[in-house]
Design an enzyme around this catalytic site. Structure first.
Site, mmCIF file in Angstrom:
data_model
loop_
_atom_site.group_PDB
_atom_site.id
_atom_site.type_symbol
_atom_site.label_atom_id
_atom_site.label_comp_id
_atom_site.label_asym_id
_atom_site.label_seq_id
_atom_site.Cartn_x
_atom_site.Cartn_y
_atom_site.Cartn_z
ATOM 1 N N SER A 137 -10.986 -0.695 0.651
ATOM 2 C CA SER A 137 -9.645 -1.279 0.674
ATOM 3 C C SER A 137 -9.514 -2.578 -0.110
ATOM 4 O O SER A 137 -8.434 -2.887 -0.592
ATOM 5 C CB SER A 137 -9.197 -1.503 2.119
ATOM 6 N N ASN A 191 0.831 -1.211 0.000
ATOM 7 C CA ASN A 191 0.000 0.000 0.000
ATOM 8 C C ASN A 191 0.865 1.261 0.000
ATOM 9 O O ASN A 191 0.370 2.363 0.234
ATOM 10 C CB ASN A 191 -0.905 0.026 1.222
ATOM 11 N N LYS A 222 0.346 4.104 4.717
ATOM 12 C CA LYS A 222 0.177 3.660 3.327
ATOM 13 C C LYS A 222 0.879 4.663 2.414
ATOM 14 O O LYS A 222 2.099 4.722 2.416
ATOM 15 C CB LYS A 222 -1.293 3.405 3.048
ATOM 16 N N GLU A 232 -15.644 4.350 4.059
ATOM 17 C CA GLU A 232 -14.329 4.633 3.486
ATOM 18 C C GLU A 232 -14.559 5.450 2.230
ATOM 19 O O GLU A 232 -15.659 5.436 1.668
ATOM 20 C CB GLU A 232 -13.618 3.313 3.141
ATOM 21 N N HIS A 272 -13.640 -1.488 6.685
ATOM 22 C CA HIS A 272 -12.464 -2.172 7.227
ATOM 23 C C HIS A 272 -12.721 -2.709 8.646
ATOM 24 O O HIS A 272 -13.491 -2.116 9.408
ATOM 25 C CB HIS A 272 -11.334 -1.144 7.270
ATOM 26 N N ASP A 322 -13.050 7.394 6.321
ATOM 27 C CA ASP A 322 -11.712 6.806 6.363
ATOM 28 C C ASP A 322 -11.100 6.914 4.960
ATOM 29 O O ASP A 322 -11.553 6.247 4.030
ATOM 30 C CB ASP A 322 -11.819 5.344 6.820
ATOM 31 N N HIS A 344 -7.112 4.736 1.680
ATOM 32 C CA HIS A 344 -6.599 4.395 0.345
ATOM 33 C C HIS A 344 -6.805 5.507 -0.671
ATOM 34 O O HIS A 344 -6.627 5.288 -1.870
ATOM 35 C CB HIS A 344 -7.244 3.098 -0.140
HETATM 36 C C1 LIG Z 1 -5.115 -0.099 6.543
HETATM 37 C C2 LIG Z 1 -6.411 0.443 6.977
HETATM 38 C C3 LIG Z 1 -6.611 0.855 8.294
HETATM 39 C C4 LIG Z 1 -5.597 0.604 9.375
HETATM 40 O O1 LIG Z 1 -4.492 1.416 9.263
HETATM 41 P P1 LIG Z 1 -3.100 0.920 9.874
HETATM 42 O O2 LIG Z 1 -2.291 2.146 9.990
HETATM 43 O O3 LIG Z 1 -2.548 -0.071 8.891
HETATM 44 O O4 LIG Z 1 -3.400 0.293 11.195
HETATM 45 C C5 LIG Z 1 -7.800 1.459 8.614
HETATM 46 N N1 LIG Z 1 -8.770 1.633 7.690
HETATM 47 C C6 LIG Z 1 -8.622 1.217 6.414
HETATM 48 C C7 LIG Z 1 -9.712 1.438 5.450
HETATM 49 C C8 LIG Z 1 -7.441 0.595 6.018
HETATM 50 O O5 LIG Z 1 -7.307 0.167 4.784
#
Ligand SMILES: *Cc1c(COP(=O)(O)O)cnc(C)c1O
Length: 382
Positions: free
Chosen positions: A181, A44, A240, A177, A130, A206, A209
């Protein structure tokens, strides 16, 4: 009593056993455990910033100045200059009054939902959210309702239902989101925001991505659509595209003040090392610079190339190839690995049963040649 061996055997029979893959470095072209070179299509690290010289130097410099560890939780004496600088930068970037950072994105989701919600409140989540968001919603004690993925009618029904019944002091929150993801598609954000406003609901978005990939300065989908100021909580990870590690939420000053008083993963945990905060800040600085823009353009031309080859629309850096059974996904992943392409098989519970898939993620660092090679071998795989 059931033994761990029994449980492992069951997982294995179902094609659901997981194990660690040992990689040599986080590099794009990396050595697999048997020493063969593979091109990584599973990271990522969308812009390749995790090994960027500027970020590596920022981390080293912060370590020399402030130490390898923070020594205490944020509210005791662990808040060091890199933490302040990072949070001020995030707030500026996201156009909010304030921001708070966490050890990772997972802890952010748990912290935010746990701090703001309690029994009697209602949280409405997209079905494909997620695991961190689901876990946060569950642990909060609020009533948890799920709407089918991107289904605005069902979302509206749920909002209407609870808005009528909830007492005035209770909170109603939508969680989604911006780029999903495991599917790489987008939420219908303007419509979701309209519904949130009509029903006086809060919105947690969120952007894990979308950051670094969308938006004029890589802020994500909300900025690209010009509606950042209508999102109550802009959340994401620093691990990411930003190339470091950590998580954040950006919001108004009062929400952030409440959060630092109530978010348990923030309060009861040692502050992230200064290097992590400094590298995160540097990652955001790169993303907002002309160099970041050039990296974003390179990533988008890679996305367009693979989308064209797969006959899909270029929507995000995540391109799933859905195969259905666990075994089909595992076989395809193994066949690709043998030809030098690392593409993970994603299975239940990360995705719904029956929708096991290959999840291809693209980076600005991939070449047209490697993308074409992946596509050719994808066609050959079982
Ligand atoms: C990866 C991810 C997280 C968690 O983030 P980390 O920093 O890896 O713990 C939270 N929400 C989504 C949508 C993700 O893809």
């Amino acid at each position: 009593m059931r033994t761990p061996e029994d449980e492992l055997a069951t997982l294995s029979e179902e094609g659901l056993l997981r194990s660690l893959r040992r990689m040599e470095s986080g590099q794009l072209i990396d050595a697999n455990s048997d020493g063969r070179k593979v091109i990584n299509f599973s990271s990522n690290d969308y812009l390749g910033l995790s090994r960027d010289e500027a970020l590596v130097n920022a981390a080293c410099e912060a370590t020399r100045r402030h130490g390898a560890g923070s020594g205490a939780s944020r509210l005791i004496s662990g808040t060091l200059p890199p933490h302040h600088a990072l949070e001020e930068k995030i707030a500026e970037w996201k156009g909010t009054q304030a921001a708070l950072s966490f050890a990772n994105g997972y802890a952010t989701a748990i912290g935010v939902l746990g701090a703001f919600l309690t029994k009697g409140d209602v949280v409405i989540l997209d079905k494909l959210c997620h695991a961190s968001l689901i876990d946060g919603a569950r642990q909060s004690g609020a009533t948890l309702r799920v709407y089918p993925h991107n289904d605005l009618n069902k979302l509206e029904d749920l909002l209407g239902h609870y808005r009528e019944r909830l007492p005035g002091s209770s909170r109603l929150i939508i969680v989604t989101e911006s780029i999903f993801s495991m599917d790489g598609d987008r939420a219908p954000l303007p419509e979701i925001i309209n519904l949130a406003e009509q029903h006086h609901a809060l919105l947690l978005l969120d952007e894990a991505h979308a950051v670094g990939i969308l938006g004029s300065g890589g802020q994500g989908l909300a900025e690209e659509l010009g509606i950042q100021d209508r999102v109550t909580f802009q959340m994401g990870t620093l691990g990411k595209a930003i190339g470091s590690g950590g998580g954040y939420v950006a919001a108004s000053r009062s929400w952030i003040d409440l959060l630092l008083n109530k978010a348990r993963p923030f309060i009861y945990s040692t502050a992230p090392p200064p290097a992590q905060a400094a590298a995160s800040l540097c990652g955001i600085e790169v993303i907002t610079s002309s160099r970041g823009e050039a990296l974003r353009n390179r990533l988008w031309s890679n996305i367009s190339r693979l989308a064209e080859l797969l006959g899909k629309k270029p929507i995000s850096a995540i391109m799933p190839v859905i195969l259905g059974t666990n075994q089909a996904a595992l076989n395809a992943s193994l066949a690709l690995l043998e030809t030098g392409y690392l593409v993970p098989a994603i299975r239940f519970p990360t995705v719904p049963r029956g929708s096991a898939r290959l999840r291809i993620t693209l980076s600005a660092e991939h070449t047209a040649e490697s993308i074409e090679g992946l596509h050719t071998n994808l066609l050959k795989s079982p």
